[in-house]
Design a protein around this motif. Structure first.
Motif, PDB file in Angstrom:
ATOM      1  N   LEU A   1      -6.071   1.288   7.375  1.00  0.00           N
ATOM      2  CA  LEU A   1      -5.506   2.647   7.334  1.00  0.00           C
ATOM      3  C   LEU A   1      -5.972   3.445   8.553  1.00  0.00           C
ATOM      4  O   LEU A   1      -7.137   3.377   8.932  1.00  0.00           O
ATOM      5  CB  LEU A   1      -5.967   3.360   6.051  1.00  0.00           C
TER       6      LEU A   1
ATOM      7  N   LEU B   1     -11.264   0.042  -2.354  1.00  0.00           N
ATOM      8  CA  LEU B   1     -12.235   1.106  -2.072  1.00  0.00           C
ATOM      9  C   LEU B   1     -11.502   2.404  -1.762  1.00  0.00           C
ATOM     10  O   LEU B   1     -11.935   3.495  -2.132  1.00  0.00           O
ATOM     11  CB  LEU B   1     -13.106   0.718  -0.873  1.00  0.00           C
ATOM     12  N   CYS B   2     -10.356   2.281  -1.084  1.00  0.00           N
ATOM     13  CA  CYS B   2      -9.569   3.465  -0.732  1.00  0.00           C
ATOM     14  C   CYS B   2      -9.068   4.183  -1.988  1.00  0.00           C
ATOM     15  O   CYS B   2      -9.080   5.418  -2.076  1.00  0.00           O
ATOM     16  CB  CYS B   2      -8.402   3.072   0.173  1.00  0.00           C
TER      17      CYS B   2
ATOM     18  N   ILE C   1      -7.560  -6.095  -0.586  1.00  0.00           N
ATOM     19  CA  ILE C   1      -7.302  -5.546  -1.930  1.00  0.00           C
ATOM     20  C   ILE C   1      -8.625  -5.170  -2.624  1.00  0.00           C
ATOM     21  O   ILE C   1      -8.783  -5.337  -3.832  1.00  0.00           O
ATOM     22  CB  ILE C   1      -6.451  -6.512  -2.809  1.00  0.00           C
TER      23      ILE C   1
ATOM     24  N   CYS D   1     -12.221   2.333   4.401  1.00  0.00           N
ATOM     25  CA  CYS D   1     -11.591   1.005   4.521  1.00  0.00           C
ATOM     26  C   CYS D   1     -12.401   0.117   5.483  1.00  0.00           C
ATOM     27  O   CYS D   1     -12.529   0.432   6.659  1.00  0.00           O
ATOM     28  CB  CYS D   1     -10.149   1.132   5.025  1.00  0.00           C
ATOM     29  N   PRO D   2     -12.914  -0.996   4.977  1.00  0.00           N
ATOM     30  CA  PRO D   2     -13.745  -1.855   5.844  1.00  0.00           C
ATOM     31  C   PRO D   2     -12.939  -2.671   6.840  1.00  0.00           C
ATOM     32  O   PRO D   2     -13.507  -3.293   7.727  1.00  0.00           O
ATOM     33  CB  PRO D   2     -14.450  -2.768   4.835  1.00  0.00           C
ATOM     34  N   ARG D   3     -11.623  -2.698   6.697  1.00  0.00           N
ATOM     35  CA  ARG D   3     -10.817  -3.561   7.578  1.00  0.00           C
ATOM     36  C   ARG D   3      -9.879  -2.785   8.491  1.00  0.00           C
ATOM     37  O   ARG D   3      -8.961  -3.358   9.074  1.00  0.00           O
ATOM     38  CB  ARG D   3     -10.021  -4.532   6.726  1.00  0.00           C
TER      39      ARG D   3
ATOM     40  N   ILE E   1       0.861  -1.192   0.000  1.00  0.00           N
ATOM     41  CA  ILE E   1       0.000   0.000   0.000  1.00  0.00           C
ATOM     42  C   ILE E   1       0.895   1.239   0.000  1.00  0.00           C
ATOM     43  O   ILE E   1       1.652   1.474   0.952  1.00  0.00           O
ATOM     44  CB  ILE E   1      -0.950  -0.021   1.224  1.00  0.00           C
TER      45      ILE E   1
ATOM     46  N   CYS F   1      -5.542  -6.460   4.631  1.00  0.00           N
ATOM     47  CA  CYS F   1      -6.116  -5.794   3.444  1.00  0.00           C
ATOM     48  C   CYS F   1      -6.671  -6.847   2.478  1.00  0.00           C
ATOM     49  O   CYS F   1      -6.004  -7.829   2.166  1.00  0.00           O
ATOM     50  CB  CYS F   1      -5.026  -4.966   2.767  1.00  0.00           C
TER      51      CYS F   1
HETATM   52  S1  SF4 Z   1      -7.753  -2.080  -0.518  1.00  0.00           S
HETATM   53 FE1  SF4 Z   1      -7.821  -0.196   0.704  1.00  0.00          FE
HETATM   54  S2  SF4 Z   1      -9.922  -0.115   1.455  1.00  0.00           S
HETATM   55 FE2  SF4 Z   1      -9.597  -2.202   0.768  1.00  0.00          FE
HETATM   56  S3  SF4 Z   1      -8.929  -3.283   2.608  1.00  0.00           S
HETATM   57 FE3  SF4 Z   1      -7.084  -2.627   1.547  1.00  0.00          FE
HETATM   58  S4  SF4 Z   1      -6.549  -0.683   2.480  1.00  0.00           S
HETATM   59 FE4  SF4 Z   1      -8.689  -1.105   3.036  1.00  0.00          FE
END
Ligand code: SF4
Ligand code: SF4
Ligand SMILES: [Zn+2]
Length: 264
Positions: free
Chosen positions: A185, A207-208, A204, A180-182, A164, A202
């Motif tokens: 961040l 959404l961020c 992946i 971020c659902p998890r 990231i 994450c």
């Molecule tokens: S891709 Fe971005 S929004 Fe999705 S889980 Fe990973 S850090 Fe969070």
């Protein structure tokens, strides 16, 4: 390999420098190639419960069974008895109950003191006044490729570990943190750019990335690094399951190598 989490029923670890095929081979071996115990055949002498014999059989087949030393057992076809049935490949099991009561997995009795159910509170049947269950059967060792009741690995999966990256263009708007659902961040104490807590969490989902109006955040899967998550059904520890799966992959690779060298 880097261990993230290890409990009796779950292993999470990072595999670095491997191909997706290798990660998938480990996953598949965990799912179906490591032998475990399950009730195989049963004879029902009395069943006046509301359950059909077939429903009862199915429930019993799915009860996770473990042994103090699984190494004492062989798959019937690989046993010295040739599959005829002996203490090395078969353990007797009985169940006898009369209502009113709820029959649980802990009510199963085994012919070997080292064999027991992995979870004691699995409901088998609710018996009304005077209703009876009386049956016996055998517990055998086998692989998930033969039947899912011998599938010791339940949820086994892998994903690429992401990198990231948050670039200089970030204005600290926090939108990526909020979406971020998890909770991967978080904003630092003094504001500024978001911080990455645990990249193994994450998913992946990106959404961020979609939320960042200035295009400052990138989520890039690392192609040869995988986060593996292996859950068991309780019949075998997660450590033994992963070790067994690795041994099986190694055995197959050696066998293939031998056969190929024979062709040369
Ligand atoms: S891709 Fe971005 S929004 Fe999705 S889980 Fe990973 S850090 Fe969070
Ligand atoms: S959404 Fe973009 S600009 Fe806002 S904090 Fe996240 S990375 Fe920075
Ligand atoms: Zn035998």
């Amino acid at each position: 390999m880097e261990l993230i989490e290890l409990s009796e029923g779950r292993a999470r670890f990072i595999l670095r420098g491997v191909s997706p095929a290798f990660a998938n081979a480990i996953r598949r071996a965990c799912m179906a190639e490591v032998p475990s115990l399950a009730i195989d055949e049963i004879s029902i002498y009395d069943n006046t419960s509301v359950l059909f014999d077939e429903q009862l059989s199915l429930r019993l087949g799915l009860v996770s069974i473990k042994a103090d030393d699984l190494g004492l057992f062989s798959v019937p076809e690989e046993c010295d008895c040739g599959g005829a049935g002996c203490p090395g490949c078969q353990v007797g099991m009985t169940l006898s109950a009369e209502g009113p009561c709820t029959v649980h997995s802990k009510d199963l009795r085994f012919g070997d003191a080292g064999v027991k159910v992995a979870f004691e509170k699995i409901p088998i049947a609710i018996l009304g006044e005077g209703e009876k269950l009386m049956l016996e059967g055998t517990v055998t060792l086998n692989r998930g490729t033969v039947h899912t009741k011998w599938q010791a690995g339940t949820q086994c999966g892998y994903k690429n570990l992401p990198e990231i990256q948050i670039g200089e263009g970030c204005d600290g708007c926090e939108k990526c943190v909020e979406v971020c659902p998890r909770d991967v961040l978080v904003m630092g104490e003094g504001g500024g750019k978001p911080l990455v807590t645990d990249p193994t969490s994450c998913s992946i989902c990106k959404l961020c990335v979609g939320e960042c109006e200035v295009g400052a955040i990138k989520v890039v899967p690392i192609e040869d690094v995988f986060v593996m998550k292996i859950d068991t059904d309780g019949s075998i520890s997660a450590k033994d399951l992963v070790e067994g799966a690795a041994a099986e992959v190694k055995r197959r690779a050696s066998s293939l190598s031998q056969q190929l060298s024979g062709l040369a």
